[in-house]
Design a protein around this motif. Structure first.
Motif, PDB file in Angstrom:
ATOM      1  N   ALA A  49       0.792  -1.199  -0.167  1.00  0.00           N
ATOM      2  CA  ALA A  49       0.180   0.052   0.102  1.00  0.00           C
ATOM      3  C   ALA A  49       0.921   1.312  -0.070  1.00  0.00           C
ATOM      4  CB  ALA A  49      -0.808   0.059   1.213  1.00  0.00           C
ATOM      5  N   ALA A  50       0.337   2.460  -0.228  1.00  0.00           N
ATOM      6  CA  ALA A  50       0.859   3.666  -0.176  1.00  0.00           C
ATOM      7  C   ALA A  50       1.216   4.093   1.221  1.00  0.00           C
ATOM      8  CB  ALA A  50      -0.269   4.747  -0.633  1.00  0.00           C
ATOM      9  N   PRO A  51       2.358   4.851   1.329  1.00  0.00           N
ATOM     10  CA  PRO A  51       2.641   5.193   2.829  1.00  0.00           C
ATOM     11  C   PRO A  51       1.611   5.777   3.554  1.00  0.00           C
ATOM     12  CG  PRO A  51       4.118   5.936   1.086  1.00  0.00           C
ATOM     13  CD  PRO A  51       3.022   5.462   0.319  1.00  0.00           C
ATOM     14  N   SER A  52       1.425   5.177   4.794  1.00  0.00           N
ATOM     15  CA  SER A  52       0.347   5.553   5.675  1.00  0.00           C
ATOM     16  C   SER A  52       0.505   6.976   5.984  1.00  0.00           C
ATOM     17  CB  SER A  52       0.212   4.593   6.853  1.00  0.00           C
ATOM     18  OG  SER A  52       1.691   4.797   7.710  1.00  0.00           O
ATOM     19  N   GLU A  53      -0.740   7.463   6.299  1.00  0.00           N
ATOM     20  CA  GLU A  53      -0.924   8.846   6.714  1.00  0.00           C
ATOM     21  C   GLU A  53      -0.515   8.974   8.261  1.00  0.00           C
ATOM     22  OE1 GLU A  53      -2.499  11.494   5.513  1.00  0.00           O
ATOM     23  OE2 GLU A  53      -2.528  10.313   3.726  1.00  0.00           O
ATOM     24  N   PRO A  54       0.053  10.134   8.536  1.00  0.00           N
ATOM     25  CA  PRO A  54       0.593  10.129   9.995  1.00  0.00           C
ATOM     26  C   PRO A  54      -0.571   9.792  10.973  1.00  0.00           C
ATOM     27  CG  PRO A  54       1.194  12.046   8.607  1.00  0.00           C
ATOM     28  CD  PRO A  54       0.194  11.266   7.801  1.00  0.00           C
ATOM     29  N   VAL A  55      -0.191   9.528  12.172  1.00  0.00           N
ATOM     30  CA  VAL A  55      -1.084   9.053  13.067  1.00  0.00           C
ATOM     31  C   VAL A  55      -1.902  10.206  13.476  1.00  0.00           C
ATOM     32  CG1 VAL A  55      -1.058   8.220  15.402  1.00  0.00           C
ATOM     33  CG2 VAL A  55       0.624   7.332  14.045  1.00  0.00           C
ATOM     34  N   ARG A  56      -3.144  10.168  13.944  1.00  0.00           N
ATOM     35  CA  ARG A  56      -4.028  11.331  14.202  1.00  0.00           C
ATOM     36  C   ARG A  56      -4.316  11.008  15.712  1.00  0.00           C
ATOM     37  NH1 ARG A  56      -8.058  10.295   9.772  1.00  0.00           N
ATOM     38  NH2 ARG A  56      -7.824   8.116  10.437  1.00  0.00           N
ATOM     39  N   GLN A  57      -5.302  11.789  16.239  1.00  0.00           N
ATOM     40  CA  GLN A  57      -5.599  11.585  17.309  1.00  0.00           C
ATOM     41  C   GLN A  57      -6.768  10.664  17.517  1.00  0.00           C
ATOM     42  OE1 GLN A  57      -7.305  15.195  19.487  1.00  0.00           O
ATOM     43  NE2 GLN A  57      -5.069  16.081  19.907  1.00  0.00           N
ATOM     44  N   ALA A  58      -7.349  10.303  16.411  1.00  0.00           N
ATOM     45  CA  ALA A  58      -8.596   9.475  16.126  1.00  0.00           C
ATOM     46  C   ALA A  58      -7.936   8.067  16.179  1.00  0.00           C
ATOM     47  CB  ALA A  58      -9.350   9.610  15.009  1.00  0.00           C
ATOM     48  N   ASP A  59      -6.765   7.966  15.896  1.00  0.00           N
ATOM     49  CA  ASP A  59      -6.005   6.634  16.141  1.00  0.00           C
ATOM     50  C   ASP A  59      -6.013   6.020  17.382  1.00  0.00           C
ATOM     51  OD1 ASP A  59      -6.065   6.665  13.203  1.00  0.00           O
ATOM     52  OD2 ASP A  59      -4.096   7.634  12.965  1.00  0.00           O
ATOM     53  N   LEU A  60      -5.750   7.078  18.365  1.00  0.00           N
ATOM     54  CA  LEU A  60      -5.749   6.539  19.718  1.00  0.00           C
ATOM     55  C   LEU A  60      -7.119   6.911  20.450  1.00  0.00           C
ATOM     56  CD1 LEU A  60      -2.491   8.436  20.371  1.00  0.00           C
ATOM     57  CD2 LEU A  60      -2.837   6.081  19.924  1.00  0.00           C
ATOM     58  N   THR A  61      -7.432   5.855  21.395  1.00  0.00           N
ATOM     59  CA  THR A  61      -8.629   5.956  21.998  1.00  0.00           C
ATOM     60  C   THR A  61      -8.306   7.252  23.055  1.00  0.00           C
ATOM     61  OG1 THR A  61      -7.908   4.639  24.033  1.00  0.00           O
ATOM     62  CG2 THR A  61      -8.773   3.684  22.247  1.00  0.00           C
ATOM     63  N   PRO A  62      -9.585   7.738  23.711  1.00  0.00           N
ATOM     64  CA  PRO A  62      -9.302   9.078  24.629  1.00  0.00           C
ATOM     65  C   PRO A  62      -8.493   8.680  25.780  1.00  0.00           C
ATOM     66  CG  PRO A  62     -11.730   8.546  23.921  1.00  0.00           C
ATOM     67  CD  PRO A  62     -11.008   7.532  23.226  1.00  0.00           C
ATOM     68  N   ARG A  63      -8.686   7.593  26.199  1.00  0.00           N
ATOM     69  CA  ARG A  63      -8.009   7.010  27.547  1.00  0.00           C
ATOM     70  C   ARG A  63      -6.423   7.145  27.109  1.00  0.00           C
ATOM     71  NH1 ARG A  63      -8.510   7.615  32.588  1.00  0.00           N
ATOM     72  NH2 ARG A  63     -10.177   5.840  33.108  1.00  0.00           N
ATOM     73  N   GLU A  64      -5.960   6.485  25.933  1.00  0.00           N
ATOM     74  CA  GLU A  64      -4.763   6.242  25.253  1.00  0.00           C
ATOM     75  C   GLU A  64      -3.974   7.770  25.090  1.00  0.00           C
ATOM     76  OE1 GLU A  64      -4.994   1.853  22.979  1.00  0.00           O
ATOM     77  OE2 GLU A  64      -4.979   4.145  21.979  1.00  0.00           O
ATOM     78  N   LEU A  65      -5.025   8.745  24.647  1.00  0.00           N
ATOM     79  CA  LEU A  65      -4.485  10.184  24.735  1.00  0.00           C
ATOM     80  C   LEU A  65      -4.112  10.678  25.951  1.00  0.00           C
ATOM     81  CD1 LEU A  65      -6.769  11.566  21.735  1.00  0.00           C
ATOM     82  CD2 LEU A  65      -4.209  11.486  21.839  1.00  0.00           C
ATOM     83  N   GLU A  66      -5.041  10.354  27.061  1.00  0.00           N
ATOM     84  CA  GLU A  66      -4.784  11.052  28.476  1.00  0.00           C
ATOM     85  C   GLU A  66      -3.491  10.213  28.852  1.00  0.00           C
ATOM     86  OE1 GLU A  66      -8.457   9.456  30.276  1.00  0.00           O
ATOM     87  OE2 GLU A  66      -9.007  11.304  30.489  1.00  0.00           O
ATOM     88  N   VAL A  67      -3.322   8.844  28.634  1.00  0.00           N
ATOM     89  CA  VAL A  67      -1.832   8.312  28.962  1.00  0.00           C
ATOM     90  C   VAL A  67      -0.616   8.814  28.306  1.00  0.00           C
ATOM     91  CG1 VAL A  67      -0.652   6.288  29.305  1.00  0.00           C
ATOM     92  CG2 VAL A  67      -3.127   6.190  29.970  1.00  0.00           C
ATOM     93  N   LEU A  68      -0.807   9.140  27.223  1.00  0.00           N
ATOM     94  CA  LEU A  68       0.091   9.743  26.236  1.00  0.00           C
ATOM     95  C   LEU A  68       0.457  11.081  26.623  1.00  0.00           C
ATOM     96  CD1 LEU A  68       2.212   9.452  23.934  1.00  0.00           C
ATOM     97  CD2 LEU A  68       0.426  10.212  22.412  1.00  0.00           C
ATOM     98  N   ARG A  69      -0.460  11.912  26.867  1.00  0.00           N
ATOM     99  CA  ARG A  69      -0.124  13.220  27.496  1.00  0.00           C
ATOM    100  C   ARG A  69       0.859  13.180  28.721  1.00  0.00           C
ATOM    101  NH1 ARG A  69      -2.886  17.470  26.068  1.00  0.00           N
ATOM    102  NH2 ARG A  69      -4.891  15.972  25.271  1.00  0.00           N
ATOM    103  N   LEU A  70       0.464  12.204  29.898  1.00  0.00           N
ATOM    104  CA  LEU A  70       1.074  12.132  30.986  1.00  0.00           C
ATOM    105  C   LEU A  70       2.492  11.673  30.694  1.00  0.00           C
ATOM    106  CD1 LEU A  70      -1.886  11.022  33.198  1.00  0.00           C
ATOM    107  CD2 LEU A  70      -0.574  13.275  33.194  1.00  0.00           C
ATOM    108  N   VAL A  71       2.415  10.283  29.702  1.00  0.00           N
ATOM    109  CA  VAL A  71       3.918  10.037  29.380  1.00  0.00           C
ATOM    110  C   VAL A  71       4.888  10.994  28.921  1.00  0.00           C
ATOM    111  CG1 VAL A  71       5.215   8.564  27.877  1.00  0.00           C
ATOM    112  CG2 VAL A  71       3.195   7.528  28.985  1.00  0.00           C
ATOM    113  N   ALA A  72       4.230  11.879  28.059  1.00  0.00           N
ATOM    114  CA  ALA A  72       5.246  13.093  27.609  1.00  0.00           C
ATOM    115  C   ALA A  72       5.805  14.010  28.598  1.00  0.00           C
ATOM    116  CB  ALA A  72       4.082  13.650  26.584  1.00  0.00           C
ATOM    117  N   ALA A  73       4.646  14.018  29.683  1.00  0.00           N
ATOM    118  CA  ALA A  73       5.260  15.022  30.756  1.00  0.00           C
ATOM    119  C   ALA A  73       6.090  14.357  31.732  1.00  0.00           C
ATOM    120  CB  ALA A  73       3.823  15.307  31.567  1.00  0.00           C
ATOM    121  N   GLY A  74       6.666  13.275  31.385  1.00  0.00           N
ATOM    122  CA  GLY A  74       7.596  12.397  32.312  1.00  0.00           C
ATOM    123  C   GLY A  74       6.999  11.934  33.368  1.00  0.00           C
TER     124      GLY A  74
END
Length: 955
Positions: free
Chosen positions: A882-907
């Motif tokens: 297939a063609a190169p995939s689109e960049p990851v979007r917020q929609a690719d992550l569940t709301p809970r995963e976004l919450e966790v990612l935000r805190l991971v990014a905060a260290g």
């Protein structure tokens, strides 16, 4: 002015009530299991717990209350749970409570409360306590199906060992029902060696357990308490004086107000508390001293008998104490000291001779009429009072009787303490053996058994050695043989060598057919089959089977059939395994023996997985686990079946489900061997996903790095394979080769697929990795592998592993596809791609890699994905058409995963994130594991960078 001993107004504690209210709300959502309320004596823990219980009851909760009872050092076995059961029986009747439990299970509760009928005659000592724990858990869960349950347990600093263990068990497992336990304890009494300290430490690591320390009152709160007691607003100077002298402890505030303005400053807290007693009439004080010898609570009839007073005289004597609120009248004609500190202060006033006489009187009266104390308590009460009376003869006799009673109630740790007392007093009583009807060695034997079934292996070993030192095997060969079997079992539980030698010695001591020889042969045969001695073990098991049939012991016959099936399973003869297990299953069903039924089912789950019928194994395991719950045996046997389900799920690539099964089962407190089995399954998944630190921790615990070889074939084989896989994960093929050279020199010859076959595949992968740098050593290991391959059993799983070993990777990948095993299929495809690339077939390598990649990604098998991607780059092949995939979007992550990612990014760490989001650290780990492959990264730092680069954290 109206003065009350206790303020009718509940003062302060808003923050603590809010904490309890939040915990209750979380419990109704099945997110909190327990609240621990610590505080100094007299600080108001009981008042707080009572206030919360009232509010919870008004909110519709079913509130159960039980308290721990101080009886010298031993406590009263299961006291808080017996009290809660008694309350349930009063409310609903024994029949209704029994109807909530598995069929016949209520008979085990009869060991705690006679209202449930005659106790079961089940002699399965080793599983009895586990079944009782599971029964209490089941009862609370069933009650909670009607409405939320709040279980209040007071004074757990006095809890006996069995109650402490049950509290810990419930705290780990009450997350699937709306049940909240509220427990109080005196934090100022927890000295460094207090037995509650390790329990509190353990509970502090359990998700859903909240700890709260109750502080002393502030000056404003003391003023409010004084106003409630006095009925008017007190003067500031008086508040200031009382606050300073009481230190803000509510009980001392009450004592100071009761003392009055003329009260001088007390020399000690004891003097302060006893002051309210000393102002009572002399006869009242005398009766209170008698009552104090009986404990915090004592029945009217018992107190009348011990004091020698008529009912009228007793009531007249106690009336001033009740009016002064030193003593309170509780349910069931019981007098209770308002606070345990008051009872302790009064008891301390007893003179030495008076102390001995009072406790002896209690022992005599309870022994004369055992209905004077609640059912089930007479034996331990008598033992406590005779010991407190310092009467060595009767202390020994009553301790022996109480130990027998404790064993019948599955209170094995309390049984050990009582038997220790018998042993301590033995030399002080010249005719001790005649007095209890047993010799000193029998006491040691009973103590060794109690220690074994309660998991105290060092203690058990000490008692066994002590008993063996007293016996002459020429005069008592059967007793020595039995003790040697127990010694072997202890060594097995501790993972120590030498058990096989003990069993062989035991077998030589009992050459003639009989019950003891059958016992020895059963265990010896089982150990031999698990220790590379299947032929000899099978022969001995068949001899034991003949003895069982001759004596008509069908239950033992069923167990021995399962043991025979085990030998055939290790030998790779799975069809015979099935046939023998099915015969045992039919026999267990006819005998109505849950133990045999569940053993047979559990072993068939394992056989199905080894035959490649892993989905069937999962379905049978679920059926077995359901049966185990119905029988009230999940904690003991259901967990073993759940472990076999986890193995089948791991085979099927349903790794998240397997991890969930393992983590849930771990909370049930499995035996050491079962725990190690589950940890090894978890280690396989950890290595597959690149969780190196977790894998190392597990391998350390299960002894994979130990220089000593485990006597059990299964443990040895799995430890060897996992250690090899760990070295390969770390990029250390030569160290993996070292392990194989040492292990394969003289290996136990298991033919079972998930043992020998898996190890054989590991030999291939290690040799391929090490061949470029150590070709001569690789040739030697291959020769060892060839000998192992010659003994491989039949069946599709062994055939697939054999294909891997021979380097027929494409055929192996196809075999794994048919068997539905994605991880080993992806590995075979990768190695097939490596072979194709080496031969110049880039197109063939690319096709294999494209097939392998989605399998590995779906499993989140990061090391395997990395290997696939690396080889794909080397051969210049994209992993997708297939063609190169689109960049990851917020929609690719569940709301809970976004919450966790935000805190991971905060260290933030997993523990910090868990606290922030009110979830468990393990759940956070699962979310992080899902996030990394979605972002195409392998570390938390890379995930944070990707999140910012892709603007995933923008609101």
């Amino acid at each position: 002015m109206t003065r009350r001993a206790v303020s009718p107004v509940f003062v302060g504690r808003d923050a603590e009530l809010e904490t309890l209210g939040e915990a209750y709300d979380q419990a109704r959502k099945q997110a909190t299991a327990a609240v621990l309320i610590g505080g100094e004596a007299g600080v108001g823990k009981t008042r707080l717990a009572g206030r919360f219980a009232e509010q919870a009851a008004q909110d519709g909760a079913h509130v159960l209350v039980g308290g721990c009872v101080e009886l010298s050092a031993e406590g009263l076995a299961y006291a808080p749970f017996t009290a809660a059961l008694r309350q349930l029986v009063r409310e609903s009747g024994a029949a209704e409570i029994a109807a909530l439990l598995p069929d016949g299970a209520a008979r085990d509760l009869a060991r705690l409360l006679p209202e449930f009928g005659e106790p079961s005659g089940d002699g399965e000592t080793e599983s009895a306590r586990a079944r009782l724990f599971e029964l209490i858990l089941t009862l609370l869960e069933r009650l909670a199906e009607r409405r939320p349950v709040v279980l209040v347990i007071e004074d757990i600093h006095w809890a006996d060992r069995s109650s402490r263990d049950l509290i810990a068990f419930l705290s780990r497992n009450l997350r699937t029902a709306p049940v909240l336990m509220v427990m109080t304890y005196r934090s100022d009494e927890l000295h460094r060696t207090h037995p509650l300290r390790p329990v509190l430490a353990e509970l502090g690591r359990v998700d859903g357990v909240v700890r709260a320390e109750l502080p002393r009152f502030t000056q404003d709160e003391v003023a409010a308490q004084m106003a409630g007691i006095l009925g008017v607003t007190p003067e500031f100077a008086k508040v200031d004086r009382v606050f300073e002298r009481s230190g803000g402890i509510p009980l001392f505030v009450e004592a100071l107000l009761d003392c009055g303005d003329e009260c001088s400053f007390p020399d000690s807290l004891h003097d302060l508390i006893i002051g309210s007693v000393e102002r009572l009439p002399e006869e009242t004080q005398r009766v209170l001293r008698v009552a104090a010898a009986g404990g915090v609570r004592v029945g009217h009839d018992l107190l009348a008998a011990v004091s020698g007073l008529s009912d009228v005289d007793l009531e007249n004597a106690l009336r001033p104490a009740i009016a002064a609120n030193v003593l309170q009248v509780a349910d069931g004609g019981v007098y209770a000291f308002r606070h345990a500190l008051i009872r302790e202060a009064v008891h301390d006033e007893l003179l030495p001779g008076e102390h001995a006489r009072m406790h002896a009187r209690y022992a005599e009266e309870i022994d004369r009429d055992r209905t004077l104390v609640p059912p089930g308590r007479a034996a331990i009460e008598i033992a406590h009072h005779w010991y407190s009376a310092r009467d060595d003869l009767w202390a020994l006799i009553s301790a022996w009787e109480a130990a027998e009673k404790a064993a019948k109630s599955f209170a094995y740790t309390e049984q050990i303490q009582l038997l220790e007392r018998v042993l301590t007093l033995w030399d002080k009583v010249p005719d001790a053996a005649e007095r209890i009807g047993h010799d000193h060695c029998t006491v040691l034997e009973r103590a060794s058994e109690a220690a074994y079934v309660s998991g105290e292996m060092e203690q058990s070993l000490k008692y066994v050695r002590g008993a063996l030192a007293e016996l002459d095997e020429r005069n008592a060969p059967e007793r020595v043989a039995e003790l040697l079997v127990r010694m072997a079992n202890v060594k097995s539980q501790k993972g120590k060598p030498g058990g096989l030698e003990d069993l062989r010695r035991a077998e030589r001591l009992v050459p003639r057919p009989g019950d003891i020889r059958a016992l020895v042969l059963t265990r010896l045969g089982q150990v031999l089959m698990c220790s590379d001695g299947v032929v000899e073990g099978t022969a001995l098991t068949e001899e034991a089977l003949r003895i069982a049939r001759e004596t008509g012991d069908e239950a033992q016959e069923g167990d021995l059939l399962i043991n025979l099936a085990l030998g055939h399973s290790i030998n790779g003869d799975l069809e015979t395994t099935f046939a023998l297990n099915d015969r045992a299953l039919a026999m267990g069903t006819r005998l109505d023996s849950p133990r045999i039924i569940l053993r047979a089912l559990g072993n068939n789950v394992d056989a199905l997985d080894n035959l490649g019928r892993s989905q069937e194994a999962v379905e049978l395991a679920l059926e077995g686990e359901k049966l185990a719950r119905r029988y009230g045996r999940f904690r003991h046997q259901g967990v073993f079946i759940a472990n076999n389900r986890a193995e089948a799920l791991e085979s099927l690539g349903r790794w998240d489900e397997a991890v969930e099964v393992i983590e849930r089962s771990m909370t049930m407190g499995p035996t050491m061997r079962t725990r190690w089995h589950m940890l090894r399954v978890r280690a396989d998944i950890a290595i597959g996903r690149g969780e190196e630190e977790l894998a190392q921790d597990i391998l350390t615990e299960v002894g994979a790095f130990s220089p000593h070889r485990d006597e059990h074939t299964q443990e040895w084989t799995n430890n060897t394979r996992l250690r090899v896989a760990w070295h390969l994960l770390r990029g250390e093929p030569l160290q993996a080769l070292d392990v194989l050279e040492a292990a394969l020199d003289n290996p136990p010859l298991a033919r079972k697929a998930m043992l020998a076959g898996r190890l054989l595949a590991s030999v291939r992968y290690v040799c391929d990795a090490a061949a470029p740098v150590a070709p001569e050593r690789v040739e030697r290991v291959r020769a060892m592998g060839d000998r192992l391959a010659e003994n491989l059993g039949d069946g599709p799983v062994n055939e697939a592993f054999g294909l891997v070993y021979r380097g027929e990777f494409d055929a192996a990948a196809e075999a794994w596809r048919r068997l539905g095993r994605p991880y080993v299929r992806a590995k075979a495809l990768l190695h097939g791609a490596l072979a194709a690339a080496a031969s110049g077939d880039r197109e063939g390598a690319s096709a294999r890699l494209r097939e392998a990649c989605p399998l590995a990604v779906a499993l989140r098998a990061t090391p395997l994905v990395t290997q696939i991607e690396t080889l794909a780059r080397r051969v210049g092949s994209p992993l997708s058409d297939a063609a190169p995939s689109e960049p990851v979007r917020q929609a690719d992550l569940t709301p809970r995963e976004l919450e966790v990612l935000r805190l991971v990014a905060a260290g933030r760490s997993n523990r910090d994130i868990a606290a922030e989001l009110f979830i468990s650290a393990k759940t956070v780990s699962v979310h992080v594991s899902n996030i990394l492959p979605k972002l195409g990264v392998s570390t938390r730092g890379e995930a944070a960078a990707a999140a910012h680069r892709l603007s995933l954290l923008d609101s």
